[in-house]
Design a protein around this motif. Sequence first.
Motif, PDB file in Angstrom:
ATOM      1  N   THR A   1      27.333  48.595 -29.529  1.00  0.00           N
ATOM      2  CA  THR A   1      27.873  48.025 -28.289  1.00  0.00           C
ATOM      3  C   THR A   1      27.244  46.687 -27.918  1.00  0.00           C
ATOM      4  OG1 THR A   1      26.246  49.269 -26.988  1.00  0.00           O
ATOM      5  CG2 THR A   1      28.389  50.317 -27.364  1.00  0.00           C
ATOM      6  N   PHE A   2      26.037  46.369 -28.471  1.00  0.00           N
ATOM      7  CA  PHE A   2      25.391  45.141 -28.001  1.00  0.00           C
ATOM      8  C   PHE A   2      24.482  44.464 -29.023  1.00  0.00           C
ATOM      9  CE2 PHE A   2      22.041  48.202 -27.459  1.00  0.00           C
ATOM     10  CZ  PHE A   2      20.852  47.497 -27.534  1.00  0.00           C
ATOM     11  N   TYR A   3      23.996  45.172 -30.017  1.00  0.00           N
ATOM     12  CA  TYR A   3      22.882  44.665 -30.813  1.00  0.00           C
ATOM     13  C   TYR A   3      23.358  44.050 -32.121  1.00  0.00           C
ATOM     14  CZ  TYR A   3      18.215  44.511 -32.910  1.00  0.00           C
ATOM     15  OH  TYR A   3      17.047  44.091 -33.477  1.00  0.00           O
ATOM     16  N   GLU A   4      22.784  42.874 -32.446  1.00  0.00           N
ATOM     17  CA  GLU A   4      23.097  42.209 -33.712  1.00  0.00           C
ATOM     18  C   GLU A   4      21.892  42.193 -34.642  1.00  0.00           C
ATOM     19  OE1 GLU A   4      24.746  38.346 -33.191  1.00  0.00           O
ATOM     20  OE2 GLU A   4      26.249  38.993 -31.726  1.00  0.00           O
ATOM     21  N   GLY A   5      20.734  41.800 -34.153  1.00  0.00           N
ATOM     22  CA  GLY A   5      19.544  41.720 -34.997  1.00  0.00           C
ATOM     23  C   GLY A   5      19.625  40.558 -35.965  1.00  0.00           C
ATOM     24  N   GLY A   6      18.749  40.590 -36.947  1.00  0.00           N
ATOM     25  CA  GLY A   6      18.738  39.532 -37.955  1.00  0.00           C
ATOM     26  C   GLY A   6      17.597  38.559 -37.802  1.00  0.00           C
ATOM     27  N   GLY A   7      16.588  38.903 -36.986  1.00  0.00           N
ATOM     28  CA  GLY A   7      15.443  38.023 -36.823  1.00  0.00           C
ATOM     29  C   GLY A   7      14.442  38.168 -37.957  1.00  0.00           C
ATOM     30  N   ARG A   8      13.457  37.286 -37.961  1.00  0.00           N
ATOM     31  CA  ARG A   8      12.381  37.304 -38.962  1.00  0.00           C
ATOM     32  C   ARG A   8      11.088  37.691 -38.276  1.00  0.00           C
ATOM     33  NH1 ARG A   8       8.397  33.885 -40.610  1.00  0.00           N
ATOM     34  NH2 ARG A   8       9.057  32.195 -39.207  1.00  0.00           N
ATOM     35  N   LEU A   9      10.451  38.758 -38.781  1.00  0.00           N
ATOM     36  CA  LEU A   9       9.243  39.252 -38.137  1.00  0.00           C
ATOM     37  C   LEU A   9       8.098  38.244 -38.246  1.00  0.00           C
ATOM     38  CD1 LEU A   9       9.134  43.039 -39.092  1.00  0.00           C
ATOM     39  CD2 LEU A   9       9.582  42.034 -36.848  1.00  0.00           C
ATOM     40  N   PHE A  10       7.305  38.192 -37.207  1.00  0.00           N
ATOM     41  CA  PHE A  10       6.103  37.373 -37.138  1.00  0.00           C
ATOM     42  C   PHE A  10       5.048  37.967 -38.072  1.00  0.00           C
ATOM     43  CE2 PHE A  10       2.038  36.651 -34.655  1.00  0.00           C
ATOM     44  CZ  PHE A  10       1.926  35.303 -34.971  1.00  0.00           C
ATOM     45  N   LEU A  11       4.565  37.154 -39.017  1.00  0.00           N
ATOM     46  CA  LEU A  11       3.580  37.608 -39.998  1.00  0.00           C
ATOM     47  C   LEU A  11       2.320  36.766 -39.862  1.00  0.00           C
ATOM     48  CD1 LEU A  11       5.922  38.031 -43.100  1.00  0.00           C
ATOM     49  CD2 LEU A  11       5.098  39.818 -41.556  1.00  0.00           C
ATOM     50  N   PRO A  12       1.436  37.150 -38.963  1.00  0.00           N
ATOM     51  CA  PRO A  12       0.238  36.323 -38.732  1.00  0.00           C
ATOM     52  C   PRO A  12      -0.716  36.366 -39.911  1.00  0.00           C
ATOM     53  CG  PRO A  12       0.079  38.384 -37.521  1.00  0.00           C
ATOM     54  CD  PRO A  12       1.460  38.345 -38.110  1.00  0.00           C
ATOM     55  N   PHE A  13      -1.473  35.295 -40.030  1.00  0.00           N
ATOM     56  CA  PHE A  13      -2.541  35.212 -41.021  1.00  0.00           C
ATOM     57  C   PHE A  13      -3.699  36.044 -40.472  1.00  0.00           C
ATOM     58  CE2 PHE A  13      -6.324  32.580 -42.429  1.00  0.00           C
ATOM     59  CZ  PHE A  13      -6.330  33.060 -43.727  1.00  0.00           C
ATOM     60  N   ALA A  14      -3.827  37.272 -40.974  1.00  0.00           N
ATOM     61  CA  ALA A  14      -4.758  38.212 -40.363  1.00  0.00           C
ATOM     62  C   ALA A  14      -5.442  39.059 -41.416  1.00  0.00           C
ATOM     63  CB  ALA A  14      -4.014  39.114 -39.369  1.00  0.00           C
ATOM     64  N   THR A  15      -6.652  39.447 -41.122  1.00  0.00           N
ATOM     65  CA  THR A  15      -7.386  40.365 -41.994  1.00  0.00           C
ATOM     66  C   THR A  15      -6.920  41.794 -41.730  1.00  0.00           C
ATOM     67  OG1 THR A  15      -9.134  40.626 -40.358  1.00  0.00           O
ATOM     68  CG2 THR A  15      -9.426  38.902 -42.006  1.00  0.00           C
ATOM     69  N   LYS A  16      -6.988  42.603 -42.754  1.00  0.00           N
ATOM     70  CA  LYS A  16      -6.723  44.042 -42.617  1.00  0.00           C
ATOM     71  C   LYS A  16      -7.921  44.768 -43.216  1.00  0.00           C
ATOM     72  CE  LYS A  16      -1.695  43.585 -42.774  1.00  0.00           C
ATOM     73  NZ  LYS A  16      -0.444  43.961 -43.481  1.00  0.00           N
ATOM     74  N   ARG A  17      -8.962  44.828 -42.420  1.00  0.00           N
ATOM     75  CA  ARG A  17     -10.202  45.415 -42.911  1.00  0.00           C
ATOM     76  C   ARG A  17     -10.135  46.942 -42.860  1.00  0.00           C
ATOM     77  NH1 ARG A  17     -14.383  41.892 -43.657  1.00  0.00           N
ATOM     78  NH2 ARG A  17     -14.175  39.783 -42.743  1.00  0.00           N
ATOM     79  N   VAL A  18     -10.508  47.560 -43.971  1.00  0.00           N
ATOM     80  CA  VAL A  18     -10.593  49.010 -44.075  1.00  0.00           C
ATOM     81  C   VAL A  18     -12.006  49.434 -44.450  1.00  0.00           C
ATOM     82  CG1 VAL A  18      -9.766  51.042 -45.324  1.00  0.00           C
ATOM     83  CG2 VAL A  18      -8.156  49.242 -44.682  1.00  0.00           C
ATOM     84  N   ASP A  19     -12.576  48.734 -45.427  1.00  0.00           N
ATOM     85  CA  ASP A  19     -13.891  49.108 -45.948  1.00  0.00           C
ATOM     86  C   ASP A  19     -15.019  48.276 -45.351  1.00  0.00           C
ATOM     87  OD1 ASP A  19     -13.166  51.151 -47.965  1.00  0.00           O
ATOM     88  OD2 ASP A  19     -12.042  49.500 -48.860  1.00  0.00           O
ATOM     89  N   THR A  20     -14.683  47.310 -44.519  1.00  0.00           N
ATOM     90  CA  THR A  20     -15.712  46.491 -43.893  1.00  0.00           C
ATOM     91  C   THR A  20     -15.413  46.323 -42.416  1.00  0.00           C
ATOM     92  OG1 THR A  20     -14.515  44.433 -44.376  1.00  0.00           O
ATOM     93  CG2 THR A  20     -16.116  45.184 -46.020  1.00  0.00           C
ATOM     94  N   VAL A  21     -16.436  46.014 -41.658  1.00  0.00           N
ATOM     95  CA  VAL A  21     -16.283  45.658 -40.253  1.00  0.00           C
ATOM     96  C   VAL A  21     -17.157  44.442 -40.005  1.00  0.00           C
ATOM     97  CG1 VAL A  21     -18.093  47.290 -39.558  1.00  0.00           C
ATOM     98  CG2 VAL A  21     -16.457  46.447 -37.867  1.00  0.00           C
ATOM     99  N   LEU A  22     -16.564  43.433 -39.402  1.00  0.00           N
ATOM    100  CA  LEU A  22     -17.273  42.172 -39.197  1.00  0.00           C
ATOM    101  C   LEU A  22     -18.229  42.292 -38.019  1.00  0.00           C
ATOM    102  CD1 LEU A  22     -17.392  39.198 -40.218  1.00  0.00           C
ATOM    103  CD2 LEU A  22     -15.777  38.659 -38.380  1.00  0.00           C
ATOM    104  N   VAL A  23     -19.455  41.881 -38.236  1.00  0.00           N
ATOM    105  CA  VAL A  23     -20.436  41.823 -37.147  1.00  0.00           C
ATOM    106  C   VAL A  23     -20.823  40.367 -36.961  1.00  0.00           C
ATOM    107  CG1 VAL A  23     -21.317  44.144 -37.483  1.00  0.00           C
ATOM    108  CG2 VAL A  23     -22.325  42.270 -38.768  1.00  0.00           C
ATOM    109  N   GLU A  24     -20.885  39.954 -35.722  1.00  0.00           N
ATOM    110  CA  GLU A  24     -21.189  38.567 -35.406  1.00  0.00           C
ATOM    111  C   GLU A  24     -22.695  38.334 -35.412  1.00  0.00           C
ATOM    112  OE1 GLU A  24     -19.015  36.327 -35.245  1.00  0.00           O
ATOM    113  OE2 GLU A  24     -17.185  37.518 -35.076  1.00  0.00           O
ATOM    114  N   ASP A  25     -23.071  37.138 -35.822  1.00  0.00           N
ATOM    115  CA  ASP A  25     -24.487  36.757 -35.764  1.00  0.00           C
ATOM    116  C   ASP A  25     -24.932  36.667 -34.306  1.00  0.00           C
ATOM    117  OD1 ASP A  25     -24.668  36.536 -38.531  1.00  0.00           O
ATOM    118  OD2 ASP A  25     -23.924  34.459 -38.487  1.00  0.00           O
ATOM    119  N   GLU A  26     -26.145  37.089 -34.056  1.00  0.00           N
ATOM    120  CA  GLU A  26     -26.660  37.029 -32.688  1.00  0.00           C
ATOM    121  C   GLU A  26     -27.008  35.591 -32.318  1.00  0.00           C
ATOM    122  OE1 GLU A  26     -29.955  39.629 -32.383  1.00  0.00           O
ATOM    123  OE2 GLU A  26     -28.804  41.445 -32.780  1.00  0.00           O
TER     124      GLU A  26
END
Length: 660
Positions: free
Chosen positions: A635-660
């Motif tokens: 009734t209303f939807y067309e779609g067809g957009g492109r998903l936003f794909l940011p430049f991003a880390t996907k950490r699983v085995d590490t976690v970033l800790v910041e220097d003090e």
Amino acid sequence: MMFYPAEMHKITIGVHRRYAAPFLQTIHEEGIIELTPITGDEHLLHLITPVERDAIRQKLAAAQSRAERAVESLVDLVEGGRGRIAEFFLPLRREPLPVRRQDPASVLGSVLDYDALISEILAFRIRRSAIHERMARLDEIEEHLTLYGCLGEELLPASPSRFITVRAGRIPEGECEDLNALFNEEGIESAIATSACRCTEEGMITIVVAHKSAADAVDTLLRSRGFAEFNFGDREGTVSDAKDDLIKEKRSLSLEDEEIVSRMCAIADEHLRQLAAVAEDLALARDRIDAAALAGSTRDLRLYSGWIRRRDLPLLERIGMESAGGTMIYRSVPGEDGNKDVPVAYNHPRWLSPFGFLTSTFAPPRYREVDPTFFIAPILVITFGVMLGDAGYGLLLALVAALLLAGPARYPGTTRDLSLVLFACGLSGIIFGIAQGGIFGDLLPRFFGIAPPFALVDPLLNPIIILTGALIFGIAHLNLGLGIASYSNLREGRVGEMLRKQGVWFLMQPCSAVLLFAFFGWAEFSQMLILAAGAGTAAAAALILFIEGPLGFFSITGFLGDWLSYTRILALALATAGIAMTVNILAEMIGSVHPSLVLVAVLFAIAGHLANFLLQSLGGFIHALRLQYVEFFGTFYEGGGRLFLPFATKRVDTVLVEDE
């Protein structure tokens, strides 16, 4: 607003060359920008020099490949002995290792500490592969020896004879053949065969001795029968001696494999976590090298371009102050409506986020188009709950989803989103199952004499109530879609489009409803109102036919068909309750035959309810989703957009800790 995708800005960023690496690493960790090649900005081409990919990338890629193969070898070994079901539902958890920011050269240097260990693991992997291949080959030779033993104990000579050709092997036929008669028919007089028939699967075992002059003719005839020659691995002597040698070699290989496994398990216990972290750091460093190549350079600046959500601009400014030494400058331009290059980022609150993949599965919305996810979520959950309509099945579904969330779906991703959606559907199944009086069908009243608590309507006894509710819900759902389409058209100034596409249906529906209610005597209306409704219906139908031509007839029947599709809500509810009740009746009949069959009846009931649970859960989810994708979206939807794909880390085995 959650009803529309997030507002996007095209952004061009400049930072001083000295801070390019820490700036890039920070936006990589934050994941707020979708980077695009700077060469796509034509107005900058005459000002910049494209950045070439750093030569260290090849070394990073090679080191990453080695580390990942080493980790894969250890993980396969550790998880392989737990069984596939346990491995899937309860994968081993590795606590992420705290790491600090490092440039690519430092990451590559950290691998040197584990280089000898990685080499040892990979050598073990190669050796284990060779052992397994050799063991498979020895099993094949042992089978050939066993079959050959049907004809004799002495093995054929390993070295070829000067005058004689000998062939020993198997013909995969169901019946024995007289090869000597075949040789005579083909005129091969200098060949003789000795054969023995085993079972049908093993075919016929044969030894053929022929003069060298007849070797080609014999081979041709044997190939026509699918002959497979035995290979004893250059072994000579007797079958028994050869088998003894095989057993000794296999035992030696097994011991060696066990020693390797023991050593690798020890390595995994001590170093798997560190090796997985190294492999992940290498992959992220390589990603940053690739991203740096998208930039452009001037004498003092490194320039980046891409897309960012408007709400992330303050965070970008903070990153510029903290990671770019305050040298960052940027220019952002809002994305234009209708521009296909503008990526789409969902603007969902936390509770709605898991349902976003359902919209993406159909098609992401176009930029500035209404995001239907907000409407999908509650309607899908509610309609599924009514269709399932059994609290027992809903509880099972919720438990399965919880098990997935504790195991393979614990990390962000589509699997986790689907598990959360299924958990919500399971809860809905419990609520509506209680309301519909279904707890594994009529299990409680049939076997325990307990009336289902809080039951409001039984679909088997009062189907008209659910049918009426489904049709009312259906027409409301369709008009919600028409209302969204009308709002979108009016928002964009397309008044005529709204009147042609949605206005005619807003005119036809109430007019047709008056005529329908008057015809069946469900309500009384004045003659003037009935005439006006008839005129309105005729005018709406005429407008549809005028706008769409003869195909407008199918639009009218299609709308009616879409509305009637919501009767599937009743159909699925009846199917769940009916099959569950049938399972209970049959189980009761089995148990009443003899007391010794009570256990059989219980097992039958468990198997029947499990099958019904799987069938109705799958069917309910598919049909509930179909009402969204086909009827509602139509009734209303067309779609067809492109998903936003940011430049991003996907950490699983590490976690970033910041220097003090």
